[in-house]
Design an enzyme around this catalytic site. Structure first.
Site, PDB file in Angstrom:
ATOM      1  N   GLU A 113       0.807  -1.225   0.000  1.00 28.86           N
ATOM      2  CA  GLU A 113       0.000   0.000   0.000  1.00 28.86           C
ATOM      3  C   GLU A 113       0.842   1.278   0.000  1.00 28.86           C
ATOM      4  OE1 GLU A 113      -2.218  -1.165   3.466  1.00 28.86           O
ATOM      5  OE2 GLU A 113      -3.963  -1.700   2.253  1.00 28.86           O
ATOM      6  N   LYS A 121       5.785  -2.327   1.495  1.00 28.11           N
ATOM      7  CA  LYS A 121       5.225  -2.618   2.816  1.00 28.11           C
ATOM      8  C   LYS A 121       5.119  -4.124   3.069  1.00 28.11           C
ATOM      9  CE  LYS A 121       0.940  -1.819   5.380  1.00 28.11           C
ATOM     10  NZ  LYS A 121      -0.379  -1.191   5.331  1.00 28.11           N
TER      11      LYS A 121
HETATM   12  O1  IFM Z   1      -5.776  -6.071   4.512  1.00 28.61           O
HETATM   13  C1  IFM Z   1      -4.701  -5.571   5.220  1.00 28.61           C
HETATM   14  C2  IFM Z   1      -3.806  -4.793   4.285  1.00 28.61           C
HETATM   15  O2  IFM Z   1      -3.312  -5.616   3.269  1.00 28.61           O
HETATM   16  C3  IFM Z   1      -2.659  -4.185   5.046  1.00 28.61           C
HETATM   17  N1  IFM Z   1      -3.122  -3.384   6.144  1.00 28.61           N
HETATM   18  C4  IFM Z   1      -3.991  -4.085   7.060  1.00 28.61           C
HETATM   19  C5  IFM Z   1      -5.173  -4.697   6.354  1.00 28.61           C
HETATM   20  C6  IFM Z   1      -6.047  -5.470   7.347  1.00 28.61           C
HETATM   21  O3  IFM Z   1      -5.354  -6.550   7.875  1.00 28.61           O
END
Ligand code: IFM
Length: 702
Positions: A448, A547
């Site tokens: 992300e 990430k």
């Molecule tokens: O779905 C995930 C995402 O890929 C990364 N941040 C947290 C979310 C919930 O676990």
């Protein structure tokens, strides 16, 4: 005793962590692992799954109910419990094979023990038995009841709270800000006479001698609508704590026994694996077509919403252990299709664009400002909900996986066909045609940090896989002929990034031109530990640092579609660039590591994934927003690492096969799965140190 997680001191600074570690759940309700005298300050939480509410303009999130297990103890007029006096001895235990939490603490005048469970037999029931044994004479006052001071991240959620006292129980009626009526009927059976205290509590008091015992049993029943509360409470009281516990154990214990794994030669790895399995089992709701929140039943982080975590990381475990729960996960997407269609329309597309953070009717709870600026506290614009279009492909992937693992094809005539058709329409309408090919531009992949990129490999390959599956399922149904033809011609011209001369697939267009910084370099550029790494101005954005597993996740999920050399090249290339800033990352690395013979990493990444809720380290903040809680996707991923990674489990038309790749630390592995309605016990043993295995697959009674 085995399968018991315990802690033998009371540490006020780890209350929130322990709330997660000692969590109870039954898919419908969650109860955090705090102790009776704790309240909102320790994030005590009685979480109701699948019901959401918005307070003012804050984030819409799931509901916490009033805590029915609140107990304060006073001796000679002074409070004496863990919130006021350090216990001279303290032990809290989670009995994983039973889904029972127990505590035992010693204070100057008494010894308190309690045990509680969230019933797997009756999923709106929480039961707790408390016993206080006096060790030094004194005037005791026990004050207990419903704690109406509820911990909420974005609350309060009850605009009206009313407690009515009936002869046998208290009835809490809460009206949420959105107008939903929720009820909690709670009975307190006390060995001493009780008097009403305030609105929602009781007091039992007595001069007590050494050796005397005070006993309190609490039954709490939760309802989402009006029922005959008195009758329901009467029934549980009549059954009594021991009988209710037995009914609960009769259901939960076999589930746990079937699901648990044995790792010969590796006690720690086994214990973490079984803790993960426990944490997964407590999330499954076999009774309602609901899915599982990203933080399970541990609280309101991520608004109690459902992410791709369910489809990719959790679904296989439930297919293989509780197929009825897996069916509900898929069904949930079918039932929230209208929400997905509305979202697609809102952004100018056709078909179904599933919510990035899905709540009860498929509406997207994902904010446009997901993180905050560490310096100013101001929200930072993020595009997770608008651009993580891979979610729709993930839903199709899960649908296919469900059919393959369970053999159940009945969902197709229960809306599954429309679900798949709408997913296909979405990708067709999202694509841009240029240079003679279709591209998926302006997206976000699992990494992300790099937002709004073109042709993210994960997204394109998962979409292509989904579209091929849609063709397979819809071709035999005449009414989708036009759509099937459109998909086929689309696929002929759909751009799929190919490996370069080194075998590496570019994560997205232009990724190779990013700065070659290391994870540590990017970390050293942070001006504050809570600073957000990605987005428009984050320190990772101009670099290749990502990430979480992205291309690697794609290679792990679509492993049959790529040769070993490509898997290897990409693993080596992306591993040093991955921060693992999400707990979803390590299991994907473990999976791929098993495939390419990197046994050391297959092991260490598994351990990282299986232990995240036990020892952390956990990232508690993302750009200033609290993201703590339990990590189901990490636990589901750990299960995948064991079965698919170490066991080399793969599905074939007629069944499954195993190509074991046990790490150094493990001599053998045993587990049991339900595959297409049959239960199999799998046993893998190393025969020698040269990669020889003996493998046994035995059918058992399902
Ligand atoms: O779905 C995930 C995402 O890929 C990364 N941040 C947290 C979310 C919930 O676990």
């Amino acid at each position: 005793m085995k399968d018991v997680l315990s802690v033998s001191s009371y540490d006020p600074s780890s209350r929130i962590q322990e709330g997660n570690r000692f969590l109870l759940g039954n898919g419908h309700l969650g109860y955090r692992g705090t102790i009776e005298e704790e309240g909102a300050e320790s994030m005590t939480g009685y979480n109701l799954v699948g019901v959401y509410d918005r307070f003012q303009d804050k984030w819409r999130e799931s509901i916490n109910l009033p805590n029915p297990l609140s107990l304060k103890t006073f001796v000679d007029g002074k409070e004496e419990d863990a919130t006021s006096v350090a216990p001279s001895a303290h032990k809290a235990s989670l009995h994983q094979s039973q889904e029972i939490f127990a505590r035992l603490s010693s204070f100057p005048h008494y010894l308190i023990s309690s045990q509680r469970f969230l019933s797997f037999c009756q999923d709106n029931l929480l039961a707790c038995k408390i016993s206080v044994c006096v060790t030094r004479e004194g005037d005791f006052s026990f004050q207990y009841g419903l704690d109406l001071d509820i911990y909420d991240i974005n609350g309060p959620h009850f605009k009206e709270k009313k407690v009515t006292r009936y002869e046998d129980f208290l009835l809490f009626e809460g009206v949420t800000n959105e107008g939903k009526h929720l009820y909690e009927a709670v009975a307190y059976e006390s060995s001493l006479p009780k008097e009403s205290q305030g609105e929602s509590r009781f007091e039992s008091k007595a001069r007590m001698e050494k050796g005397e015992v005070f006993e309190l049993t609490v039954y709490s029943l939760v309802f989402e609508g009006e029922e005959d509360f008195a009758e329901e409470i009467l029934a549980v009281k009549k059954a009594g704590f021991e009988r209710l516990k037995e009914d609960h154990l009769n259901i939960f214990s076999p589930l746990y026994e079937h699901a648990k794994v044995r790792l010969h030669g590796d006690e720690e790895g086994e214990a973490e694996g079984n803790y993960s399995i426990y944490m997964l089992l407590i999330l499954g709701d076999a009774n309602r077509p609901r899915s599982i929140a990203a933080r399970g039943v541990s609280g309101q982080t991520y608004k109690g919403a459902v992410f791709w975590d369910s489809e990719i990381f959790l679904l296989p475990f439930f297919c293989l252990q509780r197929p009825e729960v897996a069916r509900n996960l898929v069904k949930y997407r079918i039932l929230t299709l209208e929400g997905a269609k509305a979202k697609a329309k809102e952004y100018g597309y056709e078909g179904a664009f599933f919510a990035w953070e899905s709540q009860e009717d498929g509406r997207d709870a994902c904010s446009k400002w997901n993180v905050t600026d560490w310096r100013t506290g101001k929200p930072i614009r993020t595009y997770f909900n608008e651009k993580q279009i891979h979610i729709s492909a993930d839903v199709a992937y899960a649908y296919e996986n469900y059919e393959k693992l369970t053999g159940d094809q009945s969902l197709l005539s229960e809306g599954g066909d429309e679900l798949l058709a709408e997913i296909a329409k979405f990708f067709l309408s999202y694509a841009t045609y240029r240079d003679g090919q279709y591209h998926l531009d302006d997206v976000i992949g699992p990494d992300e940090y790099h937002e709004r990129v073109n042709d993210n490999a994960f997204t394109n390959y998962m979409a292509a896989h989904a579209l091929r599956f849609v063709i397979k399922k819809l071709s035999p149904l005449g009414k989708y002929k036009d759509l099937v033809d459109r998909i086929s011609s689309f696929l002929e011209a759909f751009y799929l990034p190919q490996p370069n001369e080194d075998g590496v697939i570019e994560q997205f267009e232009g990724y190779f031109q990013k700065e070659d910084a290391t994870v540590d370099e990017v970390r050293s550029r942070l001006q504050d530990p809570k600073q957000y790494w990605g987005g428009k101005d984050g320190p990772a954005t101009p670099t290749k640092v990502i990430k979480q597993a992205d291309v690697v996740a794609m290679l792990a999920l679509l492993e049959g579609e790529f040769p070993l050399s490509v898997k290897k090249a990409n693993y080596d290339y992306y591993f040093p660039k991955t921060e693992h800033g999400s707990s979803l990352s390590s299991s994907m690395y473990s999976l791929l590591a098993s495939r390419i013979g990197e046994k050391e990493y297959a092991y260490s990444m598994y351990r990282k994934s299986s232990s995240v809720d036990l020892y952390g380290p956990q990232k508690l903040f993302a750009g200033g927003i609290y993201i703590g809680g339990s990590h189901p996707a990490s636990e589901g991923g750990a299960y995948l690492s064991l079965l698919y990674g170490w066991g080399g489990f793969s599905i074939e038309e007629e069944g499954f096969r195993l190509s074991p790749a046990l790490p150094e630390e493990v001599r053998g592995m045993e587990l049991s799965i339900l595959f297409r309605k049959k239960r199999y016990r799998i046993r893998i043993e190393k025969e020698d140190n040269n990669g020889g295995y003996s493998t046994e697959i035995k059918e058992e009674k399902a």
